[in-house]
Scaffold this active site. Structure first.
Site, PDB file in Angstrom:
ATOM      1  N   ASP A 324       0.853  -1.180   0.000  1.00  0.00           N
ATOM      2  CA  ASP A 324       0.000   0.000   0.000  1.00  0.00           C
ATOM      3  C   ASP A 324       0.887   1.226   0.000  1.00  0.00           C
ATOM      4  O   ASP A 324       2.037   1.161   0.411  1.00  0.00           O
ATOM      5  CB  ASP A 324      -0.831   0.053   1.293  1.00  0.00           C
ATOM      6  CG  ASP A 324      -1.966  -0.944   1.264  1.00  0.00           C
ATOM      7  OD1 ASP A 324      -2.357  -1.342   0.166  1.00  0.00           O
ATOM      8  OD2 ASP A 324      -2.438  -1.301   2.348  1.00  0.00           O
ATOM      9  N   ASP A 619      -5.202  -3.264   4.619  1.00  0.00           N
ATOM     10  CA  ASP A 619      -5.743  -2.864   5.907  1.00  0.00           C
ATOM     11  C   ASP A 619      -7.267  -2.873   5.958  1.00  0.00           C
ATOM     12  O   ASP A 619      -7.858  -2.947   7.010  1.00  0.00           O
ATOM     13  CB  ASP A 619      -5.203  -1.489   6.326  1.00  0.00           C
ATOM     14  CG  ASP A 619      -5.370  -0.467   5.207  1.00  0.00           C
ATOM     15  OD1 ASP A 619      -6.225  -0.681   4.330  1.00  0.00           O
ATOM     16  OD2 ASP A 619      -4.647   0.542   5.205  1.00  0.00           O
ATOM     17  N   ASP A 623      -9.764  -6.168   1.817  1.00  0.00           N
ATOM     18  CA  ASP A 623      -8.424  -6.641   1.483  1.00  0.00           C
ATOM     19  C   ASP A 623      -8.216  -8.095   1.857  1.00  0.00           C
ATOM     20  O   ASP A 623      -7.244  -8.721   1.431  1.00  0.00           O
ATOM     21  CB  ASP A 623      -7.360  -5.785   2.200  1.00  0.00           C
ATOM     22  CG  ASP A 623      -7.168  -4.445   1.524  1.00  0.00           C
ATOM     23  OD1 ASP A 623      -7.434  -4.371   0.311  1.00  0.00           O
ATOM     24  OD2 ASP A 623      -6.760  -3.490   2.198  1.00  0.00           O
TER      25      ASP A 623
END
Ligand code: ADP
Ligand code: MG
Length: 876
Positions: A324, A619, A623
């Site tokens: 990310d 997170d 996901d």
């Protein structure tokens, strides 16, 4: 029944007000009601660890040896073997118990948290400290931490399939239900412990905790957590069992060959027992557990918490990291630095969350016009986070992006108390990564206004500005410098203001576009270095983000993920071009922008198809599939959701990208240490095996008695193999390419060296043994000399085993003090076993003179010379 009661009654009954409980009251209640945990969450029980020590097939062989020695009348040996079995069990138990405690502590680090209101302040605490009466916040992606009566909800949906079997999430409500015997499925104003919040948010009062919750009632029997072992551990257990079988086979072979050669039955029985005991690596299973535990603790100290042991070995093979951007690569310390409204550009001064700094236009302070005021007002009112000051430090409760918007509004000298900000909250469409915008419906003077903020593409679209060149140019201009850009819009509604309005529809149609805010979120300093390190370690890092392509690429360039010639691609481009494009260009794509979680899953799958071993971070609620699919799912400790954490193999306590690399490094060290331990342990086994066979063929008496073999395997060796588990890792582990996942732990390189080691030990000790057999000394003397030789071979060899490539003379021998201590202890033990009468009696040893000591030590040291040559010639 709490679902029947009104909120007011609940507040009264549990003695709470809008400030929550006081800390003291909460402490008193914790005392009274106990911790909010279930029985089943306890670790591996003591008796199981103890029993485990005796259920090892290797132990069975030793016990069989005890029986045989008893039958042939060697009672002392029987005693010694039994004592060794017991001692081994005790040591094994202590070590495993300690390892279990260490893992338990690591598991606690990843324990679920809850946001609770106490003394008017929201705190993030371990869920187990919740008490009845606590006011808790519920967020999408988290598990409900206790049984809760809801009093505030926004689009709250909960997956209660664990109770109801119904897989569709249920929408919640807050008003009382006037019925009796309402089933769990229909208690719509309640949220139950363990169920998963799939959408929206809410607040409620804790009604029951721990065992008294609905979950506690259905999980009454104590379930024992299964001791988890990694595939590597399983393979090794399997391996040592095979070695056990092999040793029995060899022992039988030696037995029959000896009988055929005309040796006596008793003599051959002793030969066979020694053989069986010699080849088995008794210490192996325990040492592996210890090595794992030490490694996991080291990882935890570096903020990487391993949830599934499989991650430990997979980390060593990892060659791809999908990370990310926001929070992992960047600091998640957002500051608005640029504004655009009413055709004018503004610069915002000041950093961090402190609401100080000027708003300048063309370098000069100006009076805010209506557009600018509106821009800041939307940021402030279309917002679900809070800014507060604590000990002189400004902090954010909630989403940092939203925090930055609050700060920017305050910098214009305005605050919520002012009349122009006095709106009444009516309704909200919460932000989600999938939706990419947020809207609120607010009331003032009986008029309704909708405030919307979100990804600029969305806002331009809602306001029919998708083709507006001026706005598009502004947008890409801001994004090019790495700014995270949000668009803002509003809509004033005609007519009466009620909550019947279809907010989602209204917010997305005919919106009035107001402007942009550009937010900087600086990259973490450690990320740049970590990206460089991962490259050296043969690992490719790609960025997967919901942010705009230009912004993402700008950040990716800054930290070295994106290089000239790389491709940046968006989620919708991926959809258009199809999976084939993705597979063909996977190596070149380094930025995936504007992706939603389901793209993430596809990306991971495509990369895996190409044989990559992938660590993927995540997170959010959505996901979870990508985290499960990835070879190593990495969740965040600070900003992550329970759902993401539960789907993960590893949690980053500090949310930091650099920590992933640290974990990779530690994973490699653990793997290498296990290799070293095995290499060290098996070398002696090989040596013993050859020696016994040779002695038989040369018609010499049995060189070692079973008890002496045990002494070497468990006492002198046993200390050092544990010490090897503490090896700090060699310089350069982080620069090697990732390990081939197909590789066996004893690869060809190690196997060849093992055979060499076995040959040297055999030759050296056979030489000494043969020499003393031809002197005028007793058989016990010759055996003791040979025995001492093998022990010194070990003392020297453990130094070799510290590295597969590095010369013993170039190592820092102080780096592993445990090893030095273990060597000193083992030396003392060895001197004792040869010189003290009671031990002589038990182990059939006898004093040897100084020359014999010298000869044996010198012979032992040859292993260093031989392995040094091998290290110089052959490279791993
Ligand atoms: P990431 O965290 O990887 O940037 P997100 O899915 O959180 O991805 O955000 C995607 C986009 O949605 C952002 O680029 C931004 O434009 C917008 N956005 C982010 N947070 C909010 C928010 N709280 N409210 C409205 N829009 C937001
Ligand atoms: Mg985000």
């Amino acid at each position: 029944m709490y679902y029947k009661k009104s909120i007011e009654d609940i507040f009264k009954e549990f003695g709470v007000n809008e400030c929550g409980l006081s800390q003291e009251e909460a402490a008193t209640r914790l005392e009274k009601y106990g911790e909010n945990t279930l029985k089943e969450e306890k670790g591996v029980p003591l008796w199981k660890i103890i029993l485990d020590q005796f259920t090892d097939p290797l132990i069975y062989i030793l016990l069989a040896a005890a029986v045989v020695t008893f039958i042939v009348g060697e009672y002392i040996d029987t005693g010694v073997i039994l004592a060794v079995v017991l001692l081994n069990a005790v040591i094994g138990f202590i070590q495993e118990y300690k390892a279990e405690k260490a893992m338990e502590a690591i598991r606690q680090l990843a324990a679920p948290k809850a946001i609770v209101l106490r003394d008017c302040e929201e705190n993030r605490i371990d869920s187990r400290y919740l008490v009845p009466g606590d006011t808790v916040n519920l967020f999408a992606g988290n598990k409900v931490p206790a049984d809760i009566r809801l009093f505030e909800i926004v689009e709250l949906e909960i997956d209660e399939s664990m109770f109801t079997g119904e897989s569709a999430p249920v929408s919640k409500q807050t008003h009382p239900i006037e019925k009796d015997n309402v089933s769990i499925a229909d208690q719509k104003n309640m949220a139950f412990m363990g169920t998963i919040i799939t959408n929206g948010r809410g607040k409620g009062i804790v009604i029951n905790t721990g065992e008294t919750t609905e979950l506690g009632k259905i999980s009454e029997q104590v379930k024992i957590t299964q001791k988890e072992s990694s595939p590597l551990q399983k393979r090794l257990v399997d391996f040592s069992q095979k070695v056990g079988l092999l040793s029995i086979g060899l022992a039988l072979l030696v037995f029959f060959v000896g009988i055929l050669l005309g040796h006596s039955l008793i003599e051959m029985t002793l030969f066979a027992i020694s053989m069986a005991v010699a080849v088995i690596p008794e210490g192996l299973p325990v040492v592996i557990t210890i090595t794992m535990a030490i490694g996991l603790k080291r990882m935890a100290n570096r903020n990487a918490i391993i949830r599934k042991l499989i991650a430990v070995e997979t980390l060593g093979s990892c060659n791809y990291i999908c990370s990310d951007k926001t929070g992992t690569i960047t600091k998640n310390m957002m500051t608005v630095t640029m504004l655009y409204a009413g055709g004018k550009k503004y610069e915002v001064k000041g950093t961090g969350y402190e609401p100080k700094g000027e708003i300048l236009h063309n370098g000069k302070k100006v009076e805010a016009d209506e557009s600018l005021k509106n821009l800041l007002r939307i940021g402030l009112l279309c917002n679900s986070s809070d800014l507060y000051e604590e000990n002189g430090e400004w902090k954010i409760e909630g989403d940092p992006t939203e925090g930055a918007l609050i700060v920017a509004a305050h910098k214009n000298g305005l605050n919520v108390e002012k009349q122009e900000y006095k709106y009444e909250f009516i309704d909200e469409v919460p932000f989600s990564s999938h939706r990419q915008y947020m809207a609120t419906l607010q009331k003032k003077d009986d008029k309704c206004t909708i405030f919307v903020k979100g990804a600029p593409e969305k806002l331009l679209n809602f306001s029919n500005n998708s083709e507006n060149r001026e706005l598009l140019d502004q947008y890409s201009h801001m994004a090019e410098s790495g700014l995270r850009v949000l668009g803002f819009g509003l809509k004033e509604l005609e007519g009466e203001c009620t909550d019947d309005i279809d907010l989602e529809y209204e917010a997305t149609h005919d919106l009035k576009f107001i402007g942009f805010q550009g937010i900087i979120d600086p990259p973490r300093e450690s990320a740049t270095k970590a990206i460089e390190d991962t490259k050296k370690a043969g690992i490719k890092t790609v960025m997967i983000t919901g942010d705009h392509k230009i912004t993402a690429t700008a950040i990716a360039k800054q930290i070295g993920i994106f290089k000239e010639g790389d491709i940046a691609i968006t989620g919708s481009e991926l959809d258009e071009k199809g999976e084939k494009f993705l597979k063909e260009n996977a190596e070149k794509i380094s930025v995936y922008a504007r992706v939603s979680p389901n793209h993430k899953l596809k990306i991971v799958e495509a990369l895996q198809d190409r044989g990559n071993i992938i660590a993927v971070t995540g997170d959010g609620v959505n996901d979870a599939p990508a985290l499960k699919k990835g070879n190593i799912g990495v969740a965040m400790g600070k900003i992550g959701t329970d759902v993401a954490r539960e789907a993960s193999d590893m949690i980053l306590k500090d949310d930091n990208f650099a920590t992933i690399f640290q974990a990779v490094k530690e994973g490699r060290i653990i793997y290498e240490n296990i290799q070293k331990v095995i290499f060290f342990l098996l070398g002696t086994g090989f040596g013993f095996g050859f020696l016994i066979v040779l002695a038989l063929l040369f018609n010499l008496p049995l060189p070692f008695l079973a008890t002496q073999v045990l002494w070497i395997n468990l006492v002198t060796n046993g200390l050092q193999d544990v010490a090897l588990a503490f090896e700090p890792g060699e310089k350069g582990v982080e620069k090697k390419p990732p390990r081939d996942p197909q590789e066996t732990i004893i690869n060809k390189f190690i196997l060849k060296r093992l055979i060499l080691v076995g040959a040297v030990i055999t030759a050296g000790s056979l030489f000494i043994y043969w020499y003393y057999l031809n002197q005028d000394v007793s058989l016990d003397y010759a055996r003791t000399a040979a025995f001492n030789t093998v022990v010194f071979f070990q003392f020297f060899h453990v130094l070799n085993a510290r590295s597969f490539n590095k010369s013993v003379f170039k190592m820092n021998h102080l780096a592993n003090p445990f090893l030095l201590i273990s060597l000193v202890l083992a030396l003392i033990a060895q001197i004792a076993v040869i010189n003290l009468e009671p031990l002589q009696l038990l182990f059939h040893t006898t004093q040897i003179d100084l020359t014999a000591w010298l000869y044996t030590i010198l012979t032992g040291s040859t292993i260093i010379a031989v392995i040094e040559i091998d290290k110089a010639v052959r490279k791993d």
